[in-house]
Design a protein around this motif. Structure first.
Motif, PDB file in Angstrom:
ATOM      1  N   LEU A   1       0.974  -1.248   0.460  1.00 21.25           N
ATOM      2  CA  LEU A   1      -0.104  -0.238   0.180  1.00 21.25           C
ATOM      3  C   LEU A   1       0.920   1.434  -0.054  1.00 21.25           C
ATOM      4  N   GLY A   2       0.434   2.412  -0.334  1.00 19.65           N
ATOM      5  CA  GLY A   2       1.533   3.612  -0.845  1.00 19.65           C
ATOM      6  C   GLY A   2       1.702   4.053  -1.411  1.00 19.65           C
ATOM      7  N   PRO A   3       3.331   4.404  -1.253  1.00 22.05           N
ATOM      8  CA  PRO A   3       4.182   4.438   0.411  1.00 22.05           C
ATOM      9  C   PRO A   3       3.350   5.941   1.245  1.00 22.05           C
ATOM     10  N   GLU A   4       2.162   6.814  -0.077  1.00 17.01           N
ATOM     11  CA  GLU A   4       1.173   8.042   0.418  1.00 17.01           C
ATOM     12  C   GLU A   4       0.393   8.681   0.056  1.00 17.01           C
ATOM     13  N   SER A   5      -0.899   8.380   1.071  1.00 14.95           N
ATOM     14  CA  SER A   5      -1.790   8.778   0.071  1.00 14.95           C
ATOM     15  C   SER A   5      -1.948  10.624  -0.580  1.00 14.95           C
ATOM     16  N   PRO A   6      -3.025  10.490  -1.116  1.00 12.46           N
ATOM     17  CA  PRO A   6      -3.253  11.681  -2.720  1.00 12.46           C
ATOM     18  C   PRO A   6      -3.228  12.849  -2.157  1.00 12.46           C
ATOM     19  N   ARG A   7      -3.737  12.784  -0.282  1.00 13.66           N
ATOM     20  CA  ARG A   7      -4.281  14.000   0.500  1.00 13.66           C
ATOM     21  C   ARG A   7      -3.100  14.043   1.129  1.00 13.66           C
ATOM     22  N   LYS A   8      -1.908  13.581   1.403  1.00 14.18           N
ATOM     23  CA  LYS A   8      -0.651  14.181   1.664  1.00 14.18           C
ATOM     24  C   LYS A   8       0.157  14.401   0.576  1.00 14.18           C
ATOM     25  N   SER A   9       0.130  13.686  -0.665  1.00 16.26           N
ATOM     26  CA  SER A   9       1.153  13.890  -1.469  1.00 16.26           C
ATOM     27  C   SER A   9       0.934  15.756  -1.519  1.00 16.26           C
ATOM     28  N   LEU A  10      -0.533  16.061  -1.961  1.00 14.33           N
ATOM     29  CA  LEU A  10      -1.365  17.537  -1.801  1.00 14.33           C
ATOM     30  C   LEU A  10      -0.437  18.560  -1.040  1.00 14.33           C
ATOM     31  N   ARG A  11      -0.464  18.142   0.511  1.00 16.28           N
ATOM     32  CA  ARG A  11       0.339  19.541   1.111  1.00 16.28           C
ATOM     33  C   ARG A  11       0.876  20.089   0.456  1.00 16.28           C
ATOM     34  N   GLY A  12       1.877  20.155  -0.396  1.00 14.47           N
ATOM     35  CA  GLY A  12       2.187  21.579  -1.171  1.00 14.47           C
ATOM     36  C   GLY A  12       1.098  21.910  -1.692  1.00 14.47           C
ATOM     37  N   TYR A  13       0.399  21.999  -2.698  1.00 11.96           N
ATOM     38  CA  TYR A  13      -0.035  22.037  -3.814  1.00 11.96           C
ATOM     39  C   TYR A  13      -1.414  22.937  -3.118  1.00 11.96           C
ATOM     40  N   PHE A  14      -1.674  22.350  -1.339  1.00 13.69           N
ATOM     41  CA  PHE A  14      -2.601  23.442  -1.176  1.00 13.69           C
ATOM     42  C   PHE A  14      -2.796  24.710  -0.298  1.00 13.69           C
ATOM     43  N   SER A  15      -1.111  23.860   0.562  1.00 11.21           N
ATOM     44  CA  SER A  15      -0.517  25.069   0.721  1.00 11.21           C
ATOM     45  C   SER A  15      -0.029  26.071  -0.708  1.00 11.21           C
ATOM     46  N   ASP A  16       0.715  25.711  -1.193  1.00  6.54           N
ATOM     47  CA  ASP A  16       1.164  27.432  -1.942  1.00  6.54           C
ATOM     48  C   ASP A  16      -0.472  28.015  -2.368  1.00  6.54           C
ATOM     49  N   ILE A  17      -1.067  27.217  -3.133  1.00  7.68           N
ATOM     50  CA  ILE A  17      -2.741  27.982  -3.419  1.00  7.68           C
ATOM     51  C   ILE A  17      -3.465  28.912  -1.802  1.00  7.68           C
ATOM     52  N   ALA A  18      -3.234  28.042  -0.905  1.00  7.81           N
ATOM     53  CA  ALA A  18      -3.735  29.422   0.338  1.00  7.81           C
ATOM     54  C   ALA A  18      -2.888  30.649   0.526  1.00  7.81           C
ATOM     55  N   ASN A  19      -1.543  30.531   0.416  1.00 10.13           N
ATOM     56  CA  ASN A  19      -0.725  31.288   0.420  1.00 10.13           C
ATOM     57  C   ASN A  19      -0.515  32.295  -0.604  1.00 10.13           C
ATOM     58  N   ASP A  20      -1.613  31.604  -2.241  1.00  8.87           N
ATOM     59  CA  ASP A  20      -1.293  32.884  -3.758  1.00  8.87           C
ATOM     60  C   ASP A  20      -0.225  32.507  -4.066  1.00  8.87           C
ATOM     61  N   ASP A  21       0.333  31.458  -4.100  1.00  9.53           N
ATOM     62  CA  ASP A  21       1.880  30.992  -4.618  1.00  9.53           C
ATOM     63  C   ASP A  21       1.389  30.123  -5.849  1.00  9.53           C
ATOM     64  N   GLU A  22       1.420  30.379  -6.737  1.00 10.62           N
ATOM     65  CA  GLU A  22       0.118  30.314  -7.908  1.00 10.62           C
ATOM     66  C   GLU A  22       1.841  29.034  -8.687  1.00 10.62           C
ATOM     67  N   GLN A  23       2.271  30.114  -8.946  1.00 13.07           N
ATOM     68  CA  GLN A  23       3.631  29.538  -9.620  1.00 13.07           C
ATOM     69  C   GLN A  23       4.345  27.957  -8.998  1.00 13.07           C
ATOM     70  N   GLY A  24       4.248  27.623  -6.955  1.00 16.63           N
ATOM     71  CA  GLY A  24       4.335  26.163  -6.551  1.00 16.63           C
ATOM     72  C   GLY A  24       2.983  25.399  -6.568  1.00 16.63           C
ATOM     73  N   ALA A  25       2.038  25.928  -7.387  1.00 17.73           N
ATOM     74  CA  ALA A  25       1.004  25.753  -6.915  1.00 17.73           C
ATOM     75  C   ALA A  25       1.167  24.536  -8.673  1.00 17.73           C
ATOM     76  N   TYR A  26       1.326  25.438  -9.511  1.00 19.05           N
ATOM     77  CA  TYR A  26       1.481  24.695 -10.436  1.00 19.05           C
ATOM     78  C   TYR A  26       2.376  22.949 -10.447  1.00 19.05           C
ATOM     79  N   GLU A  27       3.912  23.669 -10.058  1.00 20.86           N
ATOM     80  CA  GLU A  27       5.007  22.604  -9.807  1.00 20.86           C
ATOM     81  C   GLU A  27       4.678  21.649  -9.214  1.00 20.86           C
ATOM     82  N   HIS A  28       3.983  22.208  -8.343  1.00 22.04           N
ATOM     83  CA  HIS A  28       3.579  20.451  -7.644  1.00 22.04           C
ATOM     84  C   HIS A  28       2.512  19.886  -8.124  1.00 22.04           C
TER      85      HIS A  28
END
Length: 289
Positions: A96-123
């Motif tokens: 199984l795993g090794p990592e859930s999609p929710r955990k893999s996307l933490r950086g993506y959601f964090s960038d969205i919350a911080n209005d870092d669109e470029q970082g979100a695109y990269e994640h």
């Protein structure tokens, strides 16, 4: 025993996901498989017969066959049953795993919350393994990747664990590892395609039950029995179509990634249905293990 093994394995998953990803990856990395592959190549690589589908069969099917024979050789009894459950749990946690999609996307959601669109695109590109041209495409790309990654990391492993026991779960994961570096495998590629086709249909039914069944059925009714429609392709189509009834589940502040958040919720609801499927199969004695 399939249900008991799955429950214990999921408890381990829950424990590991509260910690660091590195800790979890220790139990699901392909290090031993890479070493095993190198050892076989160094021992038989120069032999004329150790090529193509035969080499792949020895590499992938030998560990699976050994696990199958080990479980088949165990006698009835309390200690044997205890050992079977323990070994099945180890194999499941490893596959199984090794990592859930929710955990893999933490950086993506964090960038969205911080209005870092470029970082979100990269994640997003890293998670999905491809790029998109605009934000609408990016959000849809992430949603589709959520469905396929959930299928690859969890659902397909569980489904084949039910259908073929621990050997089935191990076979799926070994094929996944091998094809990551050898996508044109003469034996592994068609075998993985078949396994994905079957598991994809089971998961698609679960997505229909967990989400918008009417929209999902109208979207995939012509694809469901089509042998040319791959399992992952069907999962993407079904998941996106089934998001419908929970699309309003997020607040206005999260509207920019509402579809992605709802996709994660849908996969979690689908997981509950698949767990119920395992429970029913186990209670009826229809599981292989």
């Amino acid at each position: 025993m399939a249900l008991l093994s799955l429950i214990i394995a999921l408890l381990f998953e829950r424990y590991f996901h509260t910690g660091s990803s590195e800790e979890r990856e220790k139990f699901s990395n392909a290090g031993w498989f890479v070493s095993y592959q190198k050892r076989l190549a160094s021992s038989f690589g120069e032999q004329s017969w150790f090529k193509g589908w035969l080499a792949e069969a020895i590499l992938i099917l030998l560990p699976v066959l050994l696990i199958f024979l080990l479980f088949e050789s165990l006698e009835d009894g309390f200690l044997s049953s205890l050992f079977s459950v323990a070994l099945a749990v180890v194999i499941l946690v490893h596959c199984l795993g090794p990592e859930s999609p929710r955990k893999s996307l933490r950086g993506y959601f964090s960038d969205i919350a911080n209005d870092d669109e470029q970082g979100a695109y990269e994640h997003a590109a890293k998670f999905a393994g491809k790029e998109a041209d605009d934000w609408e495409q990016t959000q849809r790309m992430v949603s589709e990747a959520i469905f396929t990654e959930t299928q690859r990391r969890y659902a397909a492993v569980v489904i084949w664990f039910v259908l073929l026991g621990p050997a089935g779960a191990l076979l799926y994961r070994l094929l996944d590892w091998y094809l990551a570096n050898n996508p044109e495998g003469s034996l592994s590629a068609p075998l993985k395609t078949v396994m994905d086709w079957v598991a994809g249909r089971v998961s698609a039914l679960a997505y229909l039950l967990a989400g918008d069944m009417a929209s999902g059925v109208s979207r995939i009714k012509k694809q469901f029995f089509n042998l040319n429609v791959g399992g992952m392709e069907l999962i993407e189509a079904t998941g996106v179509a089934a998001i419908g009834p929970i699309l309003d589940c997020e607040t206005q502040q999260k509207q920019k990634v509402a579809e992605n958040l709802c996709a994660l919720k849908l996969t979690e609801r689908t997981g509950v249905i698949l767990f119920a499927f395992v429970a029913v199969m186990s209670l009826l004695g229809w599981t292989f293990f």
